[in-house]
Design an enzyme around this catalytic site. Structure first.
Site, PDB file in Angstrom:
ATOM      1  CD  GLU A  44      -1.640   0.942   2.599  1.00  0.00           C
ATOM      2  OE1 GLU A  44      -2.183   2.431   3.127  1.00  0.00           O
ATOM      3  OE2 GLU A  44      -2.167   0.675   3.302  1.00  0.00           O
ATOM      4  CG  ASP A  48      -0.421   6.674  -0.840  1.00  0.00           C
ATOM      5  OD1 ASP A  48      -1.443   7.376  -1.528  1.00  0.00           O
ATOM      6  OD2 ASP A  48       0.875   7.514  -0.555  1.00  0.00           O
ATOM      7  CG  ASP A 117      -6.340   0.967   2.894  1.00  0.00           C
ATOM      8  OD1 ASP A 117      -5.506   2.238   2.734  1.00  0.00           O
ATOM      9  OD2 ASP A 117      -6.089   0.672   4.156  1.00  0.00           O
ATOM     10  CD  GLU A 120      -3.280   4.044  -1.457  1.00  0.00           C
ATOM     11  OE1 GLU A 120      -3.357   5.076  -1.692  1.00  0.00           O
ATOM     12  OE2 GLU A 120      -2.614   3.722  -1.301  1.00  0.00           O
TER      13      GLU A 120
END
Length: 228
Positions: A44, A48, A117, A120
């Site tokens: 994650e 991101d 999440d 990502e």
């Protein structure tokens, strides 16, 4: 079943364990292996950054007449929790997630924060497995399909706060994590934002970055009222 997800994503993994890792929530990793490092949290983190960079690149090239602040807000709108949860639902990521018992019973498969999440994490998995081209294809197919050209739905409070305080010279903003609460499957974080050493806002959220946004929102409201 995971093959169906690969079909939905439009990408076949050379290392299928990367995709499995992207679907492993910390609650499952803690219950099964007692090790949160085996969850998707690290993916994650990487996803991101990859997502933010590729969306920024797209906006930079496709909106040459938009100023930096507006581009930042457009990017924030495209990568926010709600927008990523929509992508997750389109891919039916929820039914593929590995969740701990508590999170399963608490409705984790439909919780926006967990779904966002996971998106990502999948982006990071495609990046590690197929390079930037694979990640870019995913983002083009699922993230860049709706660009908020005029109406921005989700404010980037941190950027707005930064722009406000920069109207004066030598202003220093800082964010500090001051508390965590709740079980691993439903963590809450509390963050303080300070201006020149003085606390101007306190916020909370399901992740540190969301708590920072909430703290910035409170600070914006406080500082705006003080300047009236």
């Amino acid at each position: 079943m995971i093959n169906h997800l690969e079909t939905a994503i439009g990408y076949r993994f050379q290392n299928i364990q990367l995709l499995q890792n992207a679907l492993t929530h910390s609650s499952y990793a803690n219950e099964r292996w007692h090790n949160s490092l085996l969850s998707n949290e690290r993916l994650e983190f990487l996803g991101d950054s990859v997502l933010g960079m590729l969306v920024a690149e797209y906006l930079y090239h496709n909106f040459p007449n938009r100023p930096e602040g507006e581009l930042t807000r457009m990017r924030a709108d495209m990568v926010c929790e709600q927008a990523l949860a929509v992508v997750a639902n389109r891919l039916e990521l929820g039914k593929h997630l590995l969740l701990g018992n508590g999170e399963e019973q608490g409705g984790g498969r439909s919780r926006d924060s967990i779904l966002a999440d996971a998106v990502e994490s999948v982006i990071a998995a495609t990046f590690l497995d197929g390079g930037m081209a694979a990640a870019k294809k995913f983002i083009q197919q699922f993230i860049l399909v709706e660009v908020p050209v005029t109406k921005l739905h989700n404010a980037d409070y941190k950027t707005a706060l930064q722009e406000l305080v920069q109207q004066k010279k030598n202003q220093v903003l800082s964010y500090c994590l001051v508390g965590e609460s709740g079980p691993d499957h439903d963590k809450r974080f509390e963050v303080e934002v300070s201006l020149n050493g003085n606390v101007v806002g306190v916020g909370s959220g399901s992740s540190k970055k969301r708590a920072e946004q909430d703290a910035a929102r409170v600070a914006l409201d406080t500082l705006s009222r003080e300047r009236k």
